[in-house]
Design a protein around this motif. Structure first.
Motif, PDB file in Angstrom:
ATOM      1  N   VAL A  72      45.402  44.255  42.682  1.00 38.21           N
ATOM      2  CA  VAL A  72      45.439  44.199  44.428  1.00 38.21           C
ATOM      3  C   VAL A  72      46.117  42.655  44.008  1.00 38.21           C
ATOM      4  O   VAL A  72      45.692  41.798  43.711  1.00 38.21           O
ATOM      5  N   ARG A  73      46.910  42.797  45.089  1.00 37.49           N
ATOM      6  CA  ARG A  73      47.467  41.181  46.338  1.00 37.49           C
ATOM      7  C   ARG A  73      46.574  41.461  46.683  1.00 37.49           C
ATOM      8  O   ARG A  73      46.510  42.116  48.145  1.00 37.49           O
ATOM      9  N   PHE A  74      46.384  39.416  47.443  1.00 37.03           N
ATOM     10  CA  PHE A  74      46.102  39.024  48.805  1.00 37.03           C
ATOM     11  C   PHE A  74      46.426  37.971  48.852  1.00 37.03           C
ATOM     12  O   PHE A  74      46.995  37.241  47.463  1.00 37.03           O
ATOM     13  N   VAL A  75      46.119  37.223  49.731  1.00 35.20           N
ATOM     14  CA  VAL A  75      46.540  36.500  49.804  1.00 35.20           C
ATOM     15  C   VAL A  75      45.279  34.554  50.904  1.00 35.20           C
ATOM     16  O   VAL A  75      44.658  35.314  51.762  1.00 35.20           O
ATOM     17  N   ILE A 131      44.558  40.358  41.504  1.00 33.61           N
ATOM     18  CA  ILE A 131      43.314  41.707  40.445  1.00 33.61           C
ATOM     19  C   ILE A 131      43.903  42.027  40.089  1.00 33.61           C
ATOM     20  O   ILE A 131      44.050  43.332  40.076  1.00 33.61           O
ATOM     21  N   GLU A 132      43.956  41.649  38.620  1.00 27.83           N
ATOM     22  CA  GLU A 132      44.249  42.748  38.062  1.00 27.83           C
ATOM     23  C   GLU A 132      42.673  44.374  37.972  1.00 27.83           C
ATOM     24  O   GLU A 132      41.877  43.781  37.989  1.00 27.83           O
ATOM     25  N   SER A 177      51.222  27.902  41.858  1.00 26.30           N
ATOM     26  CA  SER A 177      52.035  28.422  43.360  1.00 26.30           C
ATOM     27  C   SER A 177      51.464  30.046  43.263  1.00 26.30           C
ATOM     28  O   SER A 177      51.338  30.418  44.808  1.00 26.30           O
ATOM     29  N   SER A 178      51.036  30.636  42.345  1.00 30.43           N
ATOM     30  CA  SER A 178      50.872  31.858  42.696  1.00 30.43           C
ATOM     31  C   SER A 178      49.903  31.766  41.366  1.00 30.43           C
ATOM     32  O   SER A 178      49.599  30.981  40.641  1.00 30.43           O
ATOM     33  N   TYR A 179      48.084  32.544  41.951  1.00 32.41           N
ATOM     34  CA  TYR A 179      47.276  32.928  40.742  1.00 32.41           C
ATOM     35  C   TYR A 179      47.321  34.921  40.405  1.00 32.41           C
ATOM     36  O   TYR A 179      47.485  35.298  40.666  1.00 32.41           O
ATOM     37  N   THR A 180      47.359  34.768  39.254  1.00 28.56           N
ATOM     38  CA  THR A 180      46.783  35.868  38.571  1.00 28.56           C
ATOM     39  C   THR A 180      45.141  35.694  37.883  1.00 28.56           C
ATOM     40  O   THR A 180      44.510  35.552  36.956  1.00 28.56           O
ATOM     41  N   LEU A 181      44.180  36.964  38.693  1.00 24.20           N
ATOM     42  CA  LEU A 181      42.783  37.303  37.810  1.00 24.20           C
ATOM     43  C   LEU A 181      43.145  37.807  36.715  1.00 24.20           C
ATOM     44  O   LEU A 181      43.331  39.184  37.048  1.00 24.20           O
ATOM     45  N   ASN A 182      42.108  38.440  36.136  1.00 23.00           N
ATOM     46  CA  ASN A 182      41.942  38.525  34.786  1.00 23.00           C
ATOM     47  C   ASN A 182      40.232  38.708  34.801  1.00 23.00           C
ATOM     48  O   ASN A 182      39.586  37.668  35.392  1.00 23.00           O
ATOM     49  N   ALA A 183      40.158  39.295  33.800  1.00 23.47           N
ATOM     50  CA  ALA A 183      38.363  40.091  33.458  1.00 23.47           C
ATOM     51  C   ALA A 183      38.092  38.923  32.891  1.00 23.47           C
ATOM     52  O   ALA A 183      37.150  38.313  33.332  1.00 23.47           O
ATOM     53  N   SER A 184      38.160  38.058  32.438  1.00 21.46           N
ATOM     54  CA  SER A 184      37.859  36.672  31.635  1.00 21.46           C
ATOM     55  C   SER A 184      37.716  35.633  32.388  1.00 21.46           C
ATOM     56  O   SER A 184      36.851  34.987  32.945  1.00 21.46           O
ATOM     57  N   ASP A 185      37.997  35.454  33.997  1.00 20.19           N
ATOM     58  CA  ASP A 185      37.758  35.587  35.093  1.00 20.19           C
ATOM     59  C   ASP A 185      36.836  35.568  35.506  1.00 20.19           C
ATOM     60  O   ASP A 185      35.729  34.211  36.582  1.00 20.19           O
ATOM     61  N   PHE A 186      35.973  36.543  34.951  1.00 24.15           N
ATOM     62  CA  PHE A 186      34.821  37.000  35.732  1.00 24.15           C
ATOM     63  C   PHE A 186      33.297  36.870  34.633  1.00 24.15           C
ATOM     64  O   PHE A 186      33.797  37.921  33.559  1.00 24.15           O
TER      65      PHE A 186
END
Length: 91
Positions: free
Chosen positions: A19-22, A34-35, A81-90
């Protein structure tokens, strides 16, 4: 200035399965992705998501406050400038 999320829109990315969000940091737009695996971990789901649009967007909507908290933390720790949230961030 603090990162905030005044625009509740989000979109499913079929190719990347997530999912993409801003967010907004002052006048700057900050794009996030977010993956699907991160949505599973964040939701502590008993069953894995099938990474369909409906599953991912529903999980995102349920977890929005927690996702925004993680996004703020990551943005505050490392400016990009942009971010990808993955499982290790939670946790």
């Amino acid at each position: 200035m603090a990162l905030n999320f005044p625009n509740p829109s989000r979109s499913f990315d079929e190719g990347r399965k997530g999912v993409r969000f801003v967010g907004h940091d002052g006048v700057f737009e900050v794009p996030f992705f977010i993956e699907a695996d991160a949505l599973v971990k964040a939701s502590k789901a008993a069953r894995p998501l099938d990474a369909s649009q409906d599953d991912c967007l529903s999980a995102f909507d349920r977890l929005r406050p927690a996702i925004h908290d993680v996004a703020r933390e990551i943005h505050g720790n490392r400016r990009r400038s942009s971010y990808t949230l993955n499982a290790s961030d939670f946790r």
